[in-house]
Write an enzyme that holds these catalytic residues in place. Structure first.
Site, PDB file in Angstrom:
ATOM      1  N   GLU A   1     -41.648   3.769  42.705  1.00  0.00           N
ATOM      2  CA  GLU A   1     -40.855   3.969  41.499  1.00  0.00           C
ATOM      3  C   GLU A   1     -41.773   4.047  40.290  1.00  0.00           C
ATOM      4  OE1 GLU A   1     -38.250   0.649  41.309  1.00  0.00           O
ATOM      5  OE2 GLU A   1     -39.843  -0.835  41.170  1.00  0.00           O
TER       6      GLU A   1
ATOM      7  N   HIS B   1     -41.444 -12.558  37.439  1.00  0.00           N
ATOM      8  CA  HIS B   1     -40.203 -11.793  37.625  1.00  0.00           C
ATOM      9  C   HIS B   1     -38.982 -12.711  37.805  1.00  0.00           C
ATOM     10  CE1 HIS B   1     -42.843  -8.342  38.033  1.00  0.00           C
ATOM     11  NE2 HIS B   1     -43.466  -8.958  39.017  1.00  0.00           N
TER      12      HIS B   1
ATOM     13  N   ARG C   1     -22.225  -9.521  41.981  1.00  0.00           N
ATOM     14  CA  ARG C   1     -21.840 -10.939  42.007  1.00  0.00           C
ATOM     15  C   ARG C   1     -21.895 -11.471  40.582  1.00  0.00           C
ATOM     16  NH1 ARG C   1     -26.666 -13.631  41.300  1.00  0.00           N
ATOM     17  NH2 ARG C   1     -28.546 -12.474  41.905  1.00  0.00           N
TER      18      ARG C   1
END
Length: 487
Positions: free
Chosen positions: A33, A68, A125
């Protein structure tokens, strides 16, 4: 994850990432990516029903991350261009409608320095940071989820896009049992003390945060979520800072000092932050050391109460380089003896039983009588002498009253003192003869004082009532002994 900046580095980094993935997960499949340099992590909260209706509840800024992992979340995002906000929210609603999404979810984006946004993923969620969205929109997301599962529509719940408005600012801090000074290494143990910071504009979401709880290494290190809300970011940050300062967590390390440094950072308060904020601000790790004075004092008092006062002090304390000097006593001083179940003291001639004025711990000798009444707690017998061959009844013990003065702590052998048993480790003055039995005590007393009446006439036989313990006031020429209540 590997960042490839040059084409020549592609093959090497690809092989490394493949090998690590295969070793860790048994699957070497990779995603390729675009790499966004120092982006902001913005996510949009959405809510859909079974009838195709989808609304958004604006965005959250989750850029303050470590490895992260989100540490602090803010809603709404600070200094976000209104046009960029519209693009983020409209794309989120469009994506959810396209797939027929139901219930609560989060659409996550990365925003680069030029204002372009890139889609990352959808979390289907309710996320940990949903609390800040609830605070700024006044929408109970948990309640809405349950009603949507029952078949209710968003319209029936009164949730229309035009009714959702932003109200102030909210911050969430994740208080974890991690030690920032050791690279956020998780800490485990039992919570000896837990007191949370509360008040106006503070919300706490916790489960296992209570005194006596055991923090296990088998679960996430999240201890409690603290959410503050105010009219703007500085107000919410001030409330959060105050609440974190009132927290008292003992037994395990927490990241509270690190969170306080984040809240006091000028870039956080007055500018925008990106995902490299923690890495580029090493001063965030200049942590304020926790004193923990109250807990140390309680530990010391517990040691003294359980093990006695002669045990070593369980804190870092240097011993005195000067040995204490015990004053010498003249020949007229007879010390203490046990006689007929009572404790007797023979002082020098003319001893009045008063403490010298202005001399704490001193005594008068040689008949000198200082001005003023006797100090509270002194018990002496100043009855006239009894002629030879006569006797008088045993003096009535007076009521126990405390005697002020420094405590002289000495080891004591097992025996009987003043008709009461004493235990090893009690504090007792120097020079006190302790009799192992009543008979031996009377024998020792008779040898020391062959004529009790003469001893009184020589000045000096004073009786102290039976006490549960002793305390000593040390003077230049002798010692005055009283009792220590509760020993």
């Amino acid at each position: 994850m590997r960042v490839v900046r040059e084409y020549e580095e592609l093959e090497e980094n690809y092989q490394r990432a493949y090998s690590e993935a295969l070793t860790a997960f048994g699957n070497g499949a990779l995603f390729v990516e675009k790499f966004i340099e120092k982006p902001r992590h913005i996510e949009v909260q959405i809510l859909g029903d079974k009838y195709g209706n989808v609304i958004h509840l604006y965005e959250r800024d989750c850029s303050i991350q470590r490895r992260h992992q989100k540490v602090v979340e803010v809603a709404p995002a600070v200094q976000l261009d209104p046009q960029l906000r519209d693009r983020l929210t409209s794309d989120s609603v469009k994506l959810a409608k396209e797939v027929g999404y139901e219930n609560a979810g989060t659409v996550e984006f990365l925003v680069d320095k030029s204002g372009k946004h890139y889609f990352i993923e959808v979390n289907s969620r309710l996320q940990v940071e949903h609390t800040v969205t609830e605070e700024i929109t006044d929408v109970d997301l948990v309640h809405a989820q349950l009603r949507v599962c029952e078949g209710r529509s968003l319209t029936e719940l009164g949730l229309r896009q035009e009714n959702v408005r932003l109200n102030g600012c909210a911050i969430q801090c994740r208080v974890t049992t991690e030690d920032p000074a050791r690279g956020f290494q998780p800490d485990t143990g039992r919570l000896e003390v837990f007191r949370s910071g509360e008040g106006m504009g503070i919300r706490l979401d916790s489960a296992s945060a209570f005194q006596g709880a055991v923090i296990s290494p088998h679960y996430d290190s999240l201890l409690v979520k603290v959410i503050s809300s105010g009219k703007d970011l500085p107000t919410a940050a001030a409330k959060m800072n105050r609440a974190l300062a009132e927290f008292r967590v003992r037994g395990v390390k927490t990241n509270i000092p690190f969170l306080q440094n984040v809240l006091n950072n000028d870039q956080f308060l007055h500018s925008t932050v990106d995902t490299q904020f923690i890495d580029e601000n090493p001063d965030l790790f200049n942590l304020k050391r926790v004193q923990n004075r109250a807990q140390k004092l309680l530990h010391y008092l517990g040691h003294v109460m359980v093990n006695g006062p002669i045990t070593p002090i369980p804190v870092k304390a240097k011993p005195s380089s000067v040995d204490p000097v015990v004053p010498t006593r003249g020949a007229a001083w007879g010390g203490f003896v046990c006689l007929k179940g009572a404790l007797w003291f023979r002082g020098p001639p003319g001893f009045p039983g008063r403490v010298a004025a202005g001399r704490p711990g001193g005594v008068c000798a040689g008949g000198a009588r200082p001005p003023g009444p006797p100090p509270h707690g002194h018990h002496v017998s100043r009855r006239p002498p009894v002629a030879a061959g006569h006797s008088r009844p045993h003096p009535r013990p007076q009521a126990d009253r405390p005697l002020r003065g420094p405590q002289l702590q000495q080891p004591l052998q097992l025996g009987e003192l003043g008709g009461r048993h004493v235990r090893r480790g009690h504090a007792l003055p120097v020079g006190v003869p302790v009799a192992p039995a009543a008979g031996a005590a009377e024998a020792a007393a008779q040898r020391a004082l062959p004529d009790a009446s003469a001893g009184r006439q020589r000045g000096g036989l004073h009786q102290l009532p039976r006490q549960r313990g002793l305390q000593v006031l040390r003077g230049c020429q002798g010692e005055w002994h009283g009792h220590l209540p509760g020993l």
